[in-house]
Motif scaffolding. Structure first.
Motif, PDB file in Angstrom:
ATOM      1  N   LEU A 145       0.814  -1.206   0.098  1.00 31.11           N
ATOM      2  CA  LEU A 145      -0.042  -0.122   0.032  1.00 31.11           C
ATOM      3  C   LEU A 145       0.782   1.341   0.079  1.00 31.11           C
ATOM      4  O   LEU A 145       1.984   1.294   0.771  1.00 31.11           O
TER       5      LEU A 145
ATOM      6  N   GLN B  69       1.271   5.471   1.258  1.00 35.92           N
ATOM      7  CA  GLN B  69       0.883   6.177   2.296  1.00 35.92           C
ATOM      8  C   GLN B  69      -0.644   6.676   2.312  1.00 35.92           C
ATOM      9  O   GLN B  69      -1.329   6.461   3.265  1.00 35.92           O
TER      10      GLN B  69
ATOM     11  N   GLU C 208      -3.032   5.410   0.767  1.00 35.73           N
ATOM     12  CA  GLU C 208      -4.236   4.254   0.795  1.00 35.73           C
ATOM     13  C   GLU C 208      -4.263   3.391   2.373  1.00 35.73           C
ATOM     14  O   GLU C 208      -5.051   3.384   2.805  1.00 35.73           O
ATOM     15  N   ALA C 209      -2.914   3.575   2.915  1.00 33.69           N
ATOM     16  CA  ALA C 209      -2.685   3.080   4.389  1.00 33.69           C
ATOM     17  C   ALA C 209      -3.586   4.048   5.247  1.00 33.69           C
ATOM     18  O   ALA C 209      -4.296   3.775   6.181  1.00 33.69           O
ATOM     19  N   GLU C 210      -3.595   5.432   5.143  1.00 28.34           N
ATOM     20  CA  GLU C 210      -4.009   6.242   5.938  1.00 28.34           C
ATOM     21  C   GLU C 210      -5.611   6.318   5.687  1.00 28.34           C
ATOM     22  O   GLU C 210      -6.297   6.451   6.757  1.00 28.34           O
TER      23      GLU C 210
ATOM     24  N   SER D 291       3.333   3.298  10.940  1.00 30.14           N
ATOM     25  CA  SER D 291       3.358   2.473   9.749  1.00 30.14           C
ATOM     26  C   SER D 291       3.354   1.214   9.945  1.00 30.14           C
ATOM     27  O   SER D 291       2.575   0.354   9.426  1.00 30.14           O
TER      28      SER D 291
ATOM     29  N   PHE E  23       0.314  -0.436  11.700  1.00 23.74           N
ATOM     30  CA  PHE E  23      -0.718  -0.751  10.872  1.00 23.74           C
ATOM     31  C   PHE E  23      -0.347  -1.884  10.160  1.00 23.74           C
ATOM     32  O   PHE E  23      -1.241  -2.964  10.033  1.00 23.74           O
ATOM     33  N   ALA E  24       0.716  -1.910   9.460  1.00 20.62           N
ATOM     34  CA  ALA E  24       1.208  -3.274   8.942  1.00 20.62           C
ATOM     35  C   ALA E  24       0.994  -4.326   9.663  1.00 20.62           C
ATOM     36  O   ALA E  24       0.603  -5.245   9.059  1.00 20.62           O
TER      37      ALA E  24
ATOM     38  N   GLY F  36       4.494  -0.997   3.206  1.00 25.61           N
ATOM     39  CA  GLY F  36       3.943   0.351   2.982  1.00 25.61           C
ATOM     40  C   GLY F  36       4.859   1.583   2.560  1.00 25.61           C
ATOM     41  O   GLY F  36       6.191   1.612   3.030  1.00 25.61           O
TER      42      GLY F  36
END
Length: 315
Positions: free
Chosen positions: A189, A191, A193-195, A208, A211-212, A226
């Motif tokens: 992903l 940044q 998309e992750a946020e 990050s 989250f991963a 990420g």
């Protein structure tokens, strides 16, 4: 070395040009365009070939524009597995304002596919998947295909391999995160998309990585990568957390940078390189793409030249 299959469900013929100044109103006379084959998996395959890897690019193509894309892949020395579908292959167009350096990118949607197209694609993917090799699904899922199409690909390739690398977006990514089923091998992903997925800013490398690892704990993927923009990229497994800082390059074009990352990372994994080294290759390839003009991705030797500046460390 295992062969790699990339999958592009929504490829494009990419045009990139420039003009002194982009202004609204008058007719604008651009420079001669650069024309390249494009789309997530196509660009990943181009990156793999530029780095000396063996790869096949499965592409859903249609119409005269689809034939042009296949011809462009021949020029790039990328072996194409063409799946002919209804509708015309799309185009993407980018214009760089030479006065400001800003790049304006325009992408039209692919034509809607039906159930027959989906069945044809899955059958072709199952036949083309390399035994014990890597399959890279990169780019958007074409309108008309189910949101769970990445999971359908994983099921289709299961008799030959379970090494599916996914780098997708929008509804397909949201579905994969919310209802993963069997975990994919690698999920990448950026940044943004992750946020969007987590619902707030990921202000630090540690956030990050957390989250991963949360995605891994929920069975989304075995490995999560990420992006953090110009800062670099992170990689996580259940037991490992790595950050690789990106080298400074003067930005020429961001087109295909994420795809180049995915291609280089997948190539390194197929060569059984350690995860931190695979991350370094991905970061170096993305940086080289950002420093290259238009849709060129990168030239010979540019990734290798940047690799020593890509420092990976456990976090």
């Amino acid at each position: 070395m295992s062969r790699i299959l990339t999958i592009t469900l929504n490829p494009a013929v990419d045009l990139a040009t420039s003009i002194d100044r982009v202004v609204a109103g008058p007719k604008l006379y651009c420079k001669a365009p650069r024309v390249d084959p494009g789309g997530g998996g196509v660009n990943a395959a181009r990156a793999i070939r530029k780095l000396g890897g063996e790869v096949s690019a499965l592409v859903a193509v249609g119409g005269a524009m689809g034939e042009q894309l296949l011809q462009l892949l021949v020029v790039e020395d990328v072996l194409a597995v063409a799946v002919h579908v209804r509708g015309e292959t799309r185009q993407s167009f980018a214009v760089t304002d030479e006065t400001t350096g800003e790049q304006f990118r325009f992408s039209v949607p692919g034509e809607t596919m039906g159930s027959a197209d989906a069945a044809q694609l899955l059958s072709a993917i199952a036949q083309a998947a390399p035994r014990d090799g890597y399959v890279v699904l990169s780019g958007g899922v074409t309108p008309g295909l189910a949101d769970d199409f990445p999971q359908q690909v994983l099921e289709a390739i299961a008799p030959r391999t379970d090494r599916l690398v996914v780098d997708t977006s929008k509804a397909a990514l949201a579905h994969l995160l919310a209802a993963p089923g069997k975990p994919v091998h690698v999920l990448r992903l950026d940044q943004r998309e992750a946020e969007q997925a987590v619902g707030h800013e990921l202000a630090s490398v540690a956030e990050s990585l957390a989250f991963a690892q949360d995605l891994i704990a929920h069975g989304v993927a075995q490995i999560v990568v990420g992006g953090r923009g110009a800062e670099g990229s992170v990689l996580a497994t259940r037991d490992q957390r790595v950050f690789c800082r990106a080298p400074y390059v003067e930005v020429q074009s961001k087109i295909g940078a994420g795809d180049a990352f995915t291609g280089a990372l997948s190539l390194a994994l197929s060569r059984s390189e350690a995860l931190d080294q695979a991350l370094r290759w991905g970061v170096a390839a993305a940086s080289a793409a950002v420093g290259s003009e238009g849709t060129a991705l990168f030239g010979h030797g540019e990734v290798e030249a940047l690799l020593p500046q890509c420092e990976a460390q456990d976090v």
